[in-house]
Design a protein around this motif. Structure first.
Motif, PDB file in Angstrom:
ATOM      1  N   ARG A 293       0.849  -1.203   0.000  1.00 11.41           N
ATOM      2  CA  ARG A 293       0.000   0.000   0.000  1.00 11.41           C
ATOM      3  C   ARG A 293       0.881   1.247   0.000  1.00 11.41           C
ATOM      4  O   ARG A 293       1.039   1.927   1.007  1.00 11.41           O
ATOM      5  CB  ARG A 293      -0.925  -0.016   1.215  1.00 11.41           C
ATOM      6  N   LEU A 294       1.443   1.527  -1.166  1.00 16.21           N
ATOM      7  CA  LEU A 294       2.274   2.708  -1.338  1.00 16.21           C
ATOM      8  C   LEU A 294       1.433   3.810  -1.984  1.00 16.21           C
ATOM      9  O   LEU A 294       0.215   3.787  -1.877  1.00 16.21           O
ATOM     10  CB  LEU A 294       3.498   2.357  -2.181  1.00 16.21           C
ATOM     11  N   ARG A 295       2.060   4.784  -2.630  1.00 14.41           N
ATOM     12  CA  ARG A 295       1.288   5.870  -3.252  1.00 14.41           C
ATOM     13  C   ARG A 295       0.255   5.302  -4.223  1.00 14.41           C
ATOM     14  O   ARG A 295      -0.871   5.774  -4.291  1.00 14.41           O
ATOM     15  CB  ARG A 295       2.231   6.826  -3.975  1.00 14.41           C
ATOM     16  N   TRP A 296       0.686   4.316  -5.004  1.00 15.29           N
ATOM     17  CA  TRP A 296      -0.224   3.499  -5.793  1.00 15.29           C
ATOM     18  C   TRP A 296       0.022   2.052  -5.377  1.00 15.29           C
ATOM     19  O   TRP A 296       1.147   1.668  -5.066  1.00 15.29           O
ATOM     20  CB  TRP A 296       0.046   3.654  -7.289  1.00 15.29           C
ATOM     21  N   PRO A 297      -1.012   1.229  -5.347  1.00 14.49           N
ATOM     22  CA  PRO A 297      -0.812  -0.163  -4.922  1.00 14.49           C
ATOM     23  C   PRO A 297       0.231  -0.871  -5.781  1.00 14.49           C
ATOM     24  O   PRO A 297       0.261  -0.714  -7.007  1.00 14.49           O
ATOM     25  CB  PRO A 297      -2.199  -0.786  -5.108  1.00 14.49           C
ATOM     26  N   VAL A 298       1.100  -1.638  -5.131  1.00 16.04           N
ATOM     27  CA  VAL A 298       2.068  -2.445  -5.866  1.00 16.04           C
ATOM     28  C   VAL A 298       1.291  -3.483  -6.688  1.00 16.04           C
ATOM     29  O   VAL A 298       0.399  -4.147  -6.159  1.00 16.04           O
ATOM     30  CB  VAL A 298       3.038  -3.146  -4.896  1.00 16.04           C
ATOM     31  N   PRO A 299       1.579  -3.617  -7.977  1.00 20.11           N
ATOM     32  CA  PRO A 299       0.850  -4.587  -8.802  1.00 20.11           C
ATOM     33  C   PRO A 299       0.874  -5.984  -8.195  1.00 20.11           C
ATOM     34  O   PRO A 299       1.921  -6.460  -7.732  1.00 20.11           O
ATOM     35  CB  PRO A 299       1.594  -4.549 -10.137  1.00 20.11           C
ATOM     36  N   GLY A 300      -0.276  -6.625  -8.197  1.00 20.88           N
ATOM     37  CA  GLY A 300      -0.370  -7.950  -7.589  1.00 20.88           C
ATOM     38  C   GLY A 300       0.477  -9.004  -8.273  1.00 20.88           C
ATOM     39  O   GLY A 300       0.851 -10.002  -7.653  1.00 20.88           O
ATOM     40  N   ASP A 301       0.813  -8.768  -9.548  1.00 16.88           N
ATOM     41  CA  ASP A 301       1.614  -9.746 -10.283  1.00 16.88           C
ATOM     42  C   ASP A 301       3.076  -9.333 -10.409  1.00 16.88           C
ATOM     43  O   ASP A 301       3.806  -9.894 -11.229  1.00 16.88           O
ATOM     44  CB  ASP A 301       1.016  -9.971 -11.677  1.00 16.88           C
ATOM     45  N   LEU A 302       3.501  -8.361  -9.599  1.00 15.31           N
ATOM     46  CA  LEU A 302       4.881  -7.878  -9.720  1.00 15.31           C
ATOM     47  C   LEU A 302       5.886  -9.000  -9.468  1.00 15.31           C
ATOM     48  O   LEU A 302       6.853  -9.158 -10.214  1.00 15.31           O
ATOM     49  CB  LEU A 302       5.128  -6.726  -8.751  1.00 15.31           C
ATOM     50  N   ALA A 303       5.673  -9.779  -8.414  1.00  9.93           N
ATOM     51  CA  ALA A 303       6.602 -10.864  -8.103  1.00  9.93           C
ATOM     52  C   ALA A 303       6.644 -11.880  -9.224  1.00  9.93           C
ATOM     53  O   ALA A 303       7.730 -12.339  -9.636  1.00  9.93           O
ATOM     54  CB  ALA A 303       6.211 -11.530  -6.787  1.00  9.93           C
ATOM     55  N   ALA A 304       5.493 -12.235  -9.774  1.00  9.29           N
ATOM     56  CA  ALA A 304       5.436 -13.218 -10.854  1.00  9.29           C
ATOM     57  C   ALA A 304       6.184 -12.723 -12.091  1.00  9.29           C
ATOM     58  O   ALA A 304       6.812 -13.514 -12.811  1.00  9.29           O
ATOM     59  CB  ALA A 304       3.983 -13.528 -11.208  1.00  9.29           C
ATOM     60  N   ARG A 305       6.113 -11.429 -12.353  1.00  7.14           N
ATOM     61  CA  ARG A 305       6.791 -10.861 -13.515  1.00  7.14           C
ATOM     62  C   ARG A 305       8.311 -10.795 -13.333  1.00  7.14           C
ATOM     63  O   ARG A 305       9.061 -10.909 -14.316  1.00  7.14           O
ATOM     64  CB  ARG A 305       6.272  -9.452 -13.799  1.00  7.14           C
ATOM     65  N   MET A 306       8.773 -10.625 -12.078  1.00  6.78           N
ATOM     66  CA  MET A 306      10.185 -10.333 -11.863  1.00  6.78           C
ATOM     67  C   MET A 306      11.006 -11.513 -11.357  1.00  6.78           C
ATOM     68  O   MET A 306      12.201 -11.607 -11.662  1.00  6.78           O
ATOM     69  CB  MET A 306      10.318  -9.160 -10.884  1.00  6.78           C
ATOM     70  N   GLU A 307      10.418 -12.402 -10.583  1.00 12.02           N
ATOM     71  CA  GLU A 307      11.195 -13.513 -10.030  1.00 12.02           C
ATOM     72  C   GLU A 307      11.743 -14.399 -11.143  1.00 12.02           C
ATOM     73  O   GLU A 307      11.032 -14.768 -12.075  1.00 12.02           O
ATOM     74  CB  GLU A 307      10.335 -14.324  -9.067  1.00 12.02           C
ATOM     75  N   GLY A 308      13.013 -14.716 -11.037  1.00 13.38           N
ATOM     76  CA  GLY A 308      13.694 -15.526 -12.033  1.00 13.38           C
ATOM     77  C   GLY A 308      14.280 -14.731 -13.182  1.00 13.38           C
ATOM     78  O   GLY A 308      15.085 -15.263 -13.958  1.00 13.38           O
ATOM     79  N   GLU A 309      13.906 -13.453 -13.297  1.00 15.10           N
ATOM     80  CA  GLU A 309      14.434 -12.598 -14.360  1.00 15.10           C
ATOM     81  C   GLU A 309      15.747 -11.940 -13.912  1.00 15.10           C
ATOM     82  O   GLU A 309      16.033 -11.837 -12.719  1.00 15.10           O
ATOM     83  CB  GLU A 309      13.420 -11.513 -14.719  1.00 15.10           C
ATOM     84  N   THR A 310      16.531 -11.495 -14.885  1.00 14.40           N
ATOM     85  CA  THR A 310      17.810 -10.854 -14.617  1.00 14.40           C
ATOM     86  C   THR A 310      17.692  -9.345 -14.785  1.00 14.40           C
ATOM     87  O   THR A 310      17.085  -8.875 -15.752  1.00 14.40           O
ATOM     88  CB  THR A 310      18.901 -11.391 -15.557  1.00 14.40           C
ATOM     89  N   ILE A 311      18.259  -8.605 -13.841  1.00 19.42           N
ATOM     90  CA  ILE A 311      18.294  -7.151 -13.945  1.00 19.42           C
ATOM     91  C   ILE A 311      19.411  -6.771 -14.922  1.00 19.42           C
ATOM     92  O   ILE A 311      20.593  -6.939 -14.628  1.00 19.42           O
ATOM     93  CB  ILE A 311      18.541  -6.493 -12.580  1.00 19.42           C
ATOM     94  N   ARG A 312      19.035  -6.295 -16.099  1.00 25.48           N
ATOM     95  CA  ARG A 312      20.012  -5.985 -17.134  1.00 25.48           C
ATOM     96  C   ARG A 312      20.685  -4.638 -16.900  1.00 25.48           C
ATOM     97  O   ARG A 312      21.871  -4.465 -17.209  1.00 25.48           O
ATOM     98  CB  ARG A 312      19.331  -5.995 -18.505  1.00 25.48           C
TER      99      ARG A 312
END
Length: 270
Positions: free
Chosen positions: A32-51
């Motif tokens: 619950r930040l200024r805008w709600p953190v997207p519910g699928d944020l973890a699914a989109r980012m976990e396992g991905e590499t920060i380029r």
């Protein structure tokens, strides 16, 4: 609040630890930040590499292969690199645990920051209409001069407009206008091309110096290793109302402009 130098300092601090690292796990304790953190944020980012870790205005981009996490520090937020066994505090809302074992931790007592997702960061509504970066070639005296024509707004408000140029927050606007010898209340449309060229150089000089010194700590800001910035020790006018002007000795005057503190020299700034 963290302004451009503080955000750039943060980017430089976290980038060596994040770039090229896969995201092992994301832990969202409070979305619950200024805008709600997207519910699928973890699914989109976990396992991905920060380029790469980039900055646009006061936003940080964590660029992955298939999209970007857009992070804003808000009024009091910070990103820090910590070891995995460091206990979370009350305001530690988000952890990115990286494959190296370190964690990128987002702390935000006031919860005015944000974590958002974009398939294309440059096309996101928060980003698309922003003006040029103040340290880029696109930002120059002629551009400011042309955009200011017929503008009756005070020049301080003009250069703080993120649609004109990004990242010139209140502290740095005060400092740059003093260095350029321009009264903060002068109408933007009544300033000459030569004076705008001086102002551009003053803005660049002020922001570059602040970045080198780790930003300005006035209230909440700390950088990525938990240490404060030191540019506050070099401020010429901001926060010095009533003190002697460093150039002529006249007492510096403070007024409110756009609800913000504005400090200037009545003799040196015209």
């Amino acid at each position: 609040m963290p302004e451009l130098p503080e955000v750039e300092t943060t980017r430089r601090g976290i980038a060596p630890f994040c770039e090229g690292q896969a995201i092992h796990r994301i832990k969202i304790r409070n979305g619950r930040l200024r805008w709600p953190v997207p519910g699928d944020l973890a699914a989109r980012m976990e396992g991905e590499t920060i380029r790469s870790v980039e900055r646009r205005a006061k936003y940080l981009f964590l660029n992955l292969d298939h999209g970007t996490a857009i992070v804003h520090l808000g009024m009091s937020g910070s990103l820090r690199i910590i070891t995995g066994d460091t206990p979370a505090g009350k305001h530690d809302h988000i952890d990115l645990v990286l494959e190296s074992g370190v964690t990128l931790r987002f702390n935000d007592p006031r919860r005015f920051g944000c974590w958002l997702w974009a398939d294309s960061a440059s096309a996101h509504p928060l980003i698309a209409s922003l003006g040029p970066e103040p340290l880029s070639p696109e930002f120059n005296g002629r551009m400011l001069f042309q955009r200011s024509r017929s503008r009756n707004t005070p020049v301080k408000s003009f250069i703080m407009d993120s649609h004109v140029v990004v990242g010139v927050g209140n502290i740095y606007a005060n400092e740059a206008l003093f260095k350029a010898g321009i009264h903060p209340g002068r109408k933007a449309g009544r300033i000459s091309l030569d004076r705008y060229r001086c102002l551009v150089e003053a803005i660049r000089e002020t922001l570059s110096a602040a970045i080198l010194m780790g930003g300005t700590t006035l209230r909440d800001f700390v950088n990525s290793d938990g240490k404060p910035g030191y540019f506050a020790q070099s401020l010429l006018v901001y926060g010095r109302a009533g003190e002697p002007c460093p150039e002529c000795g006249t007492a510096l005057k403070e007024i409110r402009m756009g609800g913000r503190s504005t400090v200037y020299c009545t003799r040196c700034q015209r």
